[in-house]
Design a protein around this motif. Sequence first.
Motif, mmCIF file in Angstrom:
data_model
loop_
_atom_site.group_PDB
_atom_site.id
_atom_site.type_symbol
_atom_site.label_atom_id
_atom_site.label_comp_id
_atom_site.label_asym_id
_atom_site.label_seq_id
_atom_site.Cartn_x
_atom_site.Cartn_y
_atom_site.Cartn_z
ATOM 1 N N ILE A 210 22.773 -78.595 16.465
ATOM 2 C CA ILE A 210 21.869 -78.995 15.391
ATOM 3 C C ILE A 210 21.822 -80.519 15.290
ATOM 4 C CG2 ILE A 210 23.556 -79.083 13.492
ATOM 5 C CD1 ILE A 210 21.448 -77.501 11.809
ATOM 6 N N TRP A 211 20.777 -81.015 14.634
ATOM 7 C CA TRP A 211 20.546 -82.462 14.443
ATOM 8 C C TRP A 211 20.410 -83.177 15.784
ATOM 9 C CZ3 TRP A 211 18.957 -82.122 9.931
ATOM 10 C CH2 TRP A 211 19.651 -81.452 8.931
ATOM 11 N N THR A 212 19.803 -82.518 16.731
ATOM 12 C CA THR A 212 19.656 -83.082 18.068
ATOM 13 C C THR A 212 18.375 -83.902 18.146
ATOM 14 O OG1 THR A 212 20.807 -81.144 18.960
ATOM 15 C CG2 THR A 212 19.652 -82.579 20.522
ATOM 16 N N SER A 213 18.521 -85.205 18.227
ATOM 17 C CA SER A 213 17.352 -86.088 18.333
ATOM 18 C C SER A 213 16.690 -85.914 19.697
ATOM 19 C CB SER A 213 17.767 -87.546 18.157
ATOM 20 O OG SER A 213 18.412 -87.757 16.926
ATOM 21 N N CYS A 214 15.379 -85.904 19.693
ATOM 22 C CA CYS A 214 14.559 -85.929 20.919
ATOM 23 C C CYS A 214 14.743 -84.712 21.818
ATOM 24 C CB CYS A 214 14.849 -87.202 21.735
ATOM 25 S SG CYS A 214 14.490 -88.721 20.842
ATOM 26 N N ALA A 215 15.324 -83.636 21.321
ATOM 27 C CA ALA A 215 15.504 -82.458 22.172
ATOM 28 C C ALA A 215 14.159 -81.895 22.641
ATOM 29 C CB ALA A 215 16.291 -81.387 21.424
ATOM 30 N N GLN A 216 13.123 -82.072 21.813
ATOM 31 C CA GLN A 216 11.810 -81.536 22.177
ATOM 32 C C GLN A 216 11.190 -82.280 23.350
ATOM 33 O OE1 GLN A 216 12.490 -83.570 19.772
ATOM 34 N NE2 GLN A 216 10.727 -84.651 18.903
ATOM 35 N N ARG A 217 11.690 -83.516 23.628
ATOM 36 C CA ARG A 217 11.144 -84.295 24.737
ATOM 37 C C ARG A 217 12.124 -84.439 25.893
ATOM 38 N NH1 ARG A 217 9.324 -87.615 20.292
ATOM 39 N NH2 ARG A 217 11.148 -88.946 20.551
ATOM 40 N N ALA A 218 13.353 -83.997 25.684
ATOM 41 C CA ALA A 218 14.412 -84.295 26.648
ATOM 42 C C ALA A 218 14.292 -83.454 27.919
ATOM 43 C CB ALA A 218 15.775 -84.052 26.005
ATOM 44 N N ASP A 219 14.602 -84.109 29.035
ATOM 45 C CA ASP A 219 14.722 -83.408 30.308
ATOM 46 C C ASP A 219 16.137 -82.904 30.522
ATOM 47 O OD1 ASP A 219 11.990 -84.035 31.474
ATOM 48 O OD2 ASP A 219 12.739 -86.056 31.055
ATOM 49 N N TYR A 220 17.111 -83.668 30.048
ATOM 50 C CA TYR A 220 18.523 -83.303 30.202
ATOM 51 C C TYR A 220 19.253 -83.566 28.902
ATOM 52 C CZ TYR A 220 17.905 -82.843 35.237
ATOM 53 O OH TYR A 220 17.503 -82.434 36.473
ATOM 54 N N GLY A 221 20.386 -82.886 28.759
ATOM 55 C CA GLY A 221 21.223 -83.083 27.590
ATOM 56 C C GLY A 221 22.685 -83.116 27.956
ATOM 57 N N ALA A 222 23.464 -83.866 27.168
ATOM 58 C CA ALA A 222 24.927 -83.859 27.298
ATOM 59 C C ALA A 222 25.458 -82.845 26.302
ATOM 60 C CB ALA A 222 25.489 -85.244 27.019
ATOM 61 N N LEU A 223 26.180 -81.871 26.791
ATOM 62 C CA LEU A 223 26.602 -80.724 25.984
ATOM 63 C C LEU A 223 28.118 -80.647 25.904
ATOM 64 C CD1 LEU A 223 26.086 -77.844 24.656
ATOM 65 C CD2 LEU A 223 26.292 -76.965 27.001
ATOM 66 N N LEU A 224 28.622 -80.491 24.671
ATOM 67 C CA LEU A 224 30.032 -80.183 24.478
ATOM 68 C C LEU A 224 30.175 -78.695 24.195
ATOM 69 C CD1 LEU A 224 31.474 -83.048 22.218
ATOM 70 C CD2 LEU A 224 31.577 -82.827 24.705
ATOM 71 N N ALA A 225 31.115 -78.049 24.899
ATOM 72 C CA ALA A 225 31.368 -76.622 24.683
ATOM 73 C C ALA A 225 32.849 -76.352 24.856
ATOM 74 C CB ALA A 225 30.544 -75.777 25.652
ATOM 75 N N ARG A 226 33.347 -75.375 24.080
ATOM 76 C CA ARG A 226 34.776 -75.056 24.161
ATOM 77 C C ARG A 226 35.030 -74.159 25.372
ATOM 78 N NH1 ARG A 226 38.687 -76.354 21.290
ATOM 79 N NH2 ARG A 226 37.352 -77.177 19.626
ATOM 80 N N ARG B 232 41.685 -80.474 22.741
ATOM 81 C CA ARG B 232 41.707 -80.087 24.146
ATOM 82 C C ARG B 232 40.805 -78.854 24.294
ATOM 83 N NH1 ARG B 232 43.263 -83.277 27.938
ATOM 84 N NH2 ARG B 232 43.959 -81.509 29.183
ATOM 85 N N GLY B 233 40.683 -78.370 25.460
ATOM 86 C CA GLY B 233 39.897 -77.150 25.655
ATOM 87 C C GLY B 233 38.416 -77.345 25.457
ATOM 88 N N ILE B 234 37.938 -78.581 25.597
ATOM 89 C CA ILE B 234 36.515 -78.870 25.440
ATOM 90 C C ILE B 234 35.979 -79.418 26.757
ATOM 91 C CG2 ILE B 234 34.824 -80.351 24.284
ATOM 92 C CD1 ILE B 234 36.598 -80.241 21.806
ATOM 93 N N GLY B 235 34.832 -78.902 27.195
ATOM 94 C CA GLY B 235 34.193 -79.379 28.410
ATOM 95 C C GLY B 235 32.953 -80.200 28.102
ATOM 96 N N TYR B 236 32.659 -81.151 28.967
ATOM 97 C CA TYR B 236 31.488 -82.019 28.819
ATOM 98 C C TYR B 236 30.529 -81.662 29.952
ATOM 99 C CZ TYR B 236 29.082 -86.519 27.808
ATOM 100 O OH TYR B 236 28.185 -87.497 27.473
ATOM 101 N N PHE B 237 29.385 -81.061 29.598
ATOM 102 C CA PHE B 237 28.445 -80.547 30.588
ATOM 103 C C PHE B 237 27.114 -81.321 30.525
ATOM 104 C CE2 PHE B 237 31.225 -77.060 29.384
ATOM 105 C CZ PHE B 237 31.551 -76.464 30.591
ATOM 106 N N ILE B 238 26.431 -81.342 31.647
ATOM 107 C CA ILE B 238 25.056 -81.830 31.703
ATOM 108 C C ILE B 238 24.164 -80.613 31.905
ATOM 109 C CG2 ILE B 238 23.390 -83.282 32.905
ATOM 110 C CD1 ILE B 238 25.577 -84.821 31.406
ATOM 111 N N VAL B 239 23.167 -80.442 31.026
ATOM 112 C CA VAL B 239 22.297 -79.273 31.119
ATOM 113 C C VAL B 239 20.850 -79.721 31.294
ATOM 114 C CG1 VAL B 239 23.833 -77.825 29.754
ATOM 115 C CG2 VAL B 239 22.012 -79.095 28.608
ATOM 116 N N ASP B 240 20.127 -78.965 32.070
ATOM 117 C CA ASP B 240 18.683 -79.152 32.228
ATOM 118 C C ASP B 240 18.013 -78.419 31.076
ATOM 119 O OD1 ASP B 240 15.963 -78.870 32.951
ATOM 120 O OD2 ASP B 240 16.452 -79.024 35.077
#
Length: 741
Positions: free
Chosen positions: A521-537, A546-554
């Motif tokens: 939520i509160w994701t700026s520019c998601a409607q225009r974004a090609d990629y996003g930096a995602l945090l997921a457990r 700990r136990g958190i991954g940093y992903f790049i998503v299309d």
Amino acid sequence: MSVALTVEQRALGESLRRFAARHAPIADTRKAFDALAAGDLPIWWEELVVNGFHAIHLPESCGGQGGDLLDAACVLEAAGKVCLPGPLLATITAGAVGLLADATPARDGLLGELVGGAPATVVLPQHAKLIARRVDDGWLVDGVAELISGACSARLALVCAEGSGGAAIWLAVDLARPEVTVAPIAGTDLLTDLGSITLTGYRVTAAEVLTGIDAGRAEWLAVGLAAAVSAGIATWCVEAATEHLRTREQFGKPIGTFQALQHRAAMLLVNSELASAATWDAARAAVDTAEQHQLAAATAALMAITPCPDAVLDTLTMFGAIGFTWEHDLHLYWRRATSVAASIGAAPGWARRLGELTTAQQRDFHVDLGGADAEFRADIAAVLDAANALRNDGPGRQGDYPHFETGPQRTAIALAGLVAPHWPSPWGIDATPLQQLIIAEEFANRPDLIRPSLGIAEWILPSLLRAASEELQQRLIPPTQCGELAWCQLFSEPGAGSDLASLTTRAVKVDGGWRVNGHKIWTSCAQRADYGALLARTDPAAPRHRGIGYFIVDMSWEGIEVQPIVQVTGDADFNEVFLTDVFVPDEMLLGEPTAGWQLAVATMAEERSAISGYVEQDRALALRRIAAAPGRQRDDAMRALGELDAYSNAIKALGVRETIRLLDGQGNGAASSIAKVAMNVLLRRTFQATLATAGRLGMAAESDPAVVEPYLLSPAELIGGGTNEIQLNVIAQMILGLPRK
């Protein structure tokens, strides 16, 4: 932070503190209150003179130490911090004002006596009514100067009398002469005497008059030096309060674990840092133009001096009843802060003066680089000249702003490594802090050339540089720098907000990658974004950081749904993002599966730094319009504008100091966290002042100047990069070292 910036300046302040520890412990000072009030010099004054602290800023040609006003400010800051008694501030101020005079025997005589250890004070024209009548080859001076700090202990008083036609007559008055009467006055400050000076037929020859002293400059010097004492007091408050919060226990635990007290201590630090930055700027501005000097001095008055009594009072309340006792040292700092604040006159007057000044010009925070790295500058100039001959012809993916536009010009700048020049090759040019300033100057020298922005990608791509494969870097970084890819940051969640470590979005390991489910939520520019930096457990059994991954998503992948969030303005700049069984290949995971928190912290640091830089954008445009127009609101608007510009100038000074530190090879400080909180305070104050002054204009959704629309958009900046409360937690725990719960 201290007013001191260089190693030598810090050593100077430390020398004064060691001197005070040996010669002027507060326990001894307490025994001398009556003697100090009567004007008796501390028994160690001669030793202080031998060490040259009182003449650190006076030229070697007259026996001084050959330093400058910043050196004097460092001495006075240390004196304020250790509660050093006596007339040091008044004496140093007399020397600084005396240096303004033309080089005549009269000036040399004054400076010689000061270097020799004569305590002195200064009487500015607005603090007295002294009349000089012309007689023979000189003047007779009559009049009274009330409430003069250091009057009783002084041997000399540098005063300004009014001659015929309002001419200013400056003279060094020998207070031992029979035409002079000095009467003590019970002062608020128990560490320095206070008195009145009466001149009755005081005769001065033409040769004894000091010429060339500008009364405005004299006042601004006095304010800058007084601010140094106040900055020292503010620093003491931070250290004393922090130590108390660490050690004082209630309900079985240190009171420093209470969030309310942590936040108060953190704000005390923020205000102290701004006070030090403003004081530093006022001291260095003494060699600038008169207008620039006045701007800096007024800022120091409003940011260092006038808030200081309240800072001590706030510290006292954190101590509780123990701080409200005669035995505790707090009241000595409180009294001195109150007296120094009173000495410069009414705070609203300073605010009005600054507001009037800033309607015509702003404080220049340009860092003079001289001819440093001339070959590098020439190379950059050639690249930018070539780019300036090109034009962009495509829209930006991140919004309709010139700095997002795409085309030949942006591509040329990107290929030259100048979109993010501090990044390593091939994405940047490994530019040093000095080279980054040169690049910024060269862009500024070409106002028609738009410097490209990475937008949100500026916060994210550094994580790719740290942890992504070379193939992924090659795929994503060049088109992003050319403006062809837009990014968003998928961090916040409905149940986590600024507490990112509480995120619940899950990434489960599957063959060849990860299966992700969650809600952002509160994701700026998601409607225009090609990629996003995602945090997921990635490991729910691991500790929360700990136990958190940093992903790049299309953002076009199956299972990613973007829904706009309509704000109070009716616009939709933020979004909810739903992730349902989204498959993320292994190569899109940055670093280790459970090490994403460190990358996230780095990303947030980049974001906070960018947000704190928003101070360069003027949010007080509506208020400036009101202040520039005739009407009943003009005076109120001018005063409010001065208060806001003082705060803005202090934040800018903080940034310049950080830049100079980096140029000097010093490591990163806490400036980004401090500035983020300060920026939030500035925004709130700006909109509050604008609405209060604009009055009925606030009833209209659209007005000229725009009043309500910017106000309704303000939460985006106030919350972005972490709420103020989260930032205060960071400052309290990570910078001040207060205990966690």
